[in-house]
Scaffold this active site. Sequence first.
Site, PDB file in Angstrom:
ATOM      1  N   ASN A 112       1.353  -1.639   0.128  1.00 34.53           N
ATOM      2  CA  ASN A 112      -0.277   0.054   0.177  1.00 34.53           C
ATOM      3  C   ASN A 112       0.861   1.110  -0.185  1.00 34.53           C
ATOM      4  OD1 ASN A 112       0.675   0.168   3.202  1.00 34.53           O
ATOM      5  ND2 ASN A 112      -1.404   0.106   3.547  1.00 34.53           N
ATOM      6  N   HIS A 115       3.412   5.083   4.313  1.00 35.24           N
ATOM      7  CA  HIS A 115       3.067   5.127   5.933  1.00 35.24           C
ATOM      8  C   HIS A 115       3.166   6.655   6.530  1.00 35.24           C
ATOM      9  CE1 HIS A 115       3.601   4.169   9.975  1.00 35.24           C
ATOM     10  NE2 HIS A 115       4.514   4.869  10.275  1.00 35.24           N
ATOM     11  N   GLU A 126       7.036   8.357  16.514  1.00 38.42           N
ATOM     12  CA  GLU A 126       7.900   7.613  15.424  1.00 38.42           C
ATOM     13  C   GLU A 126       8.813   8.492  14.565  1.00 38.42           C
ATOM     14  OE1 GLU A 126       4.631   6.386  12.961  1.00 38.42           O
ATOM     15  OE2 GLU A 126       3.948   5.458  13.732  1.00 38.42           O
TER      16      GLU A 126
HETATM   17  P1  IDP Z   1      -2.043   1.709   8.807  1.00 41.54           P
HETATM   18  O1  IDP Z   1      -0.435   1.884   7.080  1.00 41.54           O
HETATM   19  O2  IDP Z   1      -2.752   2.222   7.413  1.00 41.54           O
HETATM   20  O3  IDP Z   1      -1.535   2.939   9.468  1.00 41.54           O
HETATM   21  P2  IDP Z   1      -1.942  -0.443  10.615  1.00 41.54           P
HETATM   22  O4  IDP Z   1      -3.353  -0.505  10.998  1.00 41.54           O
HETATM   23  O5  IDP Z   1      -1.101   0.798  11.054  1.00 41.54           O
HETATM   24  O6  IDP Z   1      -2.139   0.231   9.082  1.00 41.54           O
HETATM   25  O7  IDP Z   1      -0.652  -1.693   9.524  1.00 41.54           O
HETATM   26  C1  IDP Z   1       0.626  -0.942   9.038  1.00 41.54           C
HETATM   27  C2  IDP Z   1       0.724  -1.576   7.769  1.00 41.54           C
HETATM   28  O8  IDP Z   1       0.382  -3.374   8.001  1.00 41.54           O
HETATM   29  C3  IDP Z   1      -0.189  -1.438   6.932  1.00 41.54           C
HETATM   30  O9  IDP Z   1      -0.064  -0.284   5.975  1.00 41.54           O
HETATM   31  C4  IDP Z   1       0.080  -3.032   5.264  1.00 41.54           C
HETATM   32  O10 IDP Z   1       0.868  -2.895   4.867  1.00 41.54           O
HETATM   33  C5  IDP Z   1      -0.314  -3.943   6.889  1.00 41.54           C
HETATM   34  N1  IDP Z   1      -1.314  -4.241   7.355  1.00 41.54           N
HETATM   35  C6  IDP Z   1      -2.006  -4.113   8.192  1.00 41.54           C
HETATM   36  N2  IDP Z   1      -3.173  -4.903   8.144  1.00 41.54           N
HETATM   37  C7  IDP Z   1      -3.135  -5.414   7.582  1.00 41.54           C
HETATM   38  C8  IDP Z   1      -3.246  -7.377   7.380  1.00 41.54           C
HETATM   39  O11 IDP Z   1      -5.203  -7.651   7.391  1.00 41.54           O
HETATM   40  N3  IDP Z   1      -3.406  -8.134   6.445  1.00 41.54           N
HETATM   41  C9  IDP Z   1      -1.924  -7.531   5.728  1.00 41.54           C
HETATM   42  N4  IDP Z   1      -1.291  -6.262   6.278  1.00 41.54           N
HETATM   43  C10 IDP Z   1      -1.970  -5.255   6.525  1.00 41.54           C
HETATM   44 MG    MG Z   2      -0.093   2.566  11.168  1.00 38.11          MG
END
Ligand code: IDP
Ligand code: MG
Length: 150
Positions: A112, A115, A126
Amino acid sequence: MERTFVAIKPDAVQRGLIGEILQRFEKKGFKILGLKFVLLDRETAEKHYAEHVGKPFYEKLVKFITSGPIVVMVIKGKNAVEVSRRMMGATDPSKADNGTIRADYAQIMERNIIHGSDSAESAEREINIHFKESELVEDWHRNIRGWILE
Ligand code: IDP
Ligand code: MG
């Protein structure tokens, strides 16, 4: 004014998207305080993703974020945490609103491309993981400031 931490992940670097992503934050008018091209070691990645320890995707996440160089930055502006997160869109790019970075350039959560800190507290945490205070340049003003902020 609020500071936040943003990282352009290895997939975006490989795909040649550094410039386009940076440009969105520049054009928004955020002030850049810090900017670096780095390859994270495992220890730094574990600190960065500490909140996700134990989750099923944790190991893959740490492996991925250390798999290639990333761009880390600190930006500052009004409601920078919330506004930059909205510019990024939902964690799952297939659910992100049109026009957001993740909707425009990505398809799956594991790739994605960006961050962003999710609160002012995580932003400070961070920033401290990735930057020494001496690497941040607070003492400058964009000359266009008056056209963006009162
Ligand atoms: P964010 O990046 O939108 O803050 P977070 O929940 O903090 O999302 O998760 C960190 C990163 O971990 C996400 O950007 C994504 O790349 C990965 N991630 C989050 N949830 C999942 C999941 O359910 N499956 C696989 N990867 C995930
Ligand atoms: Mg996050």
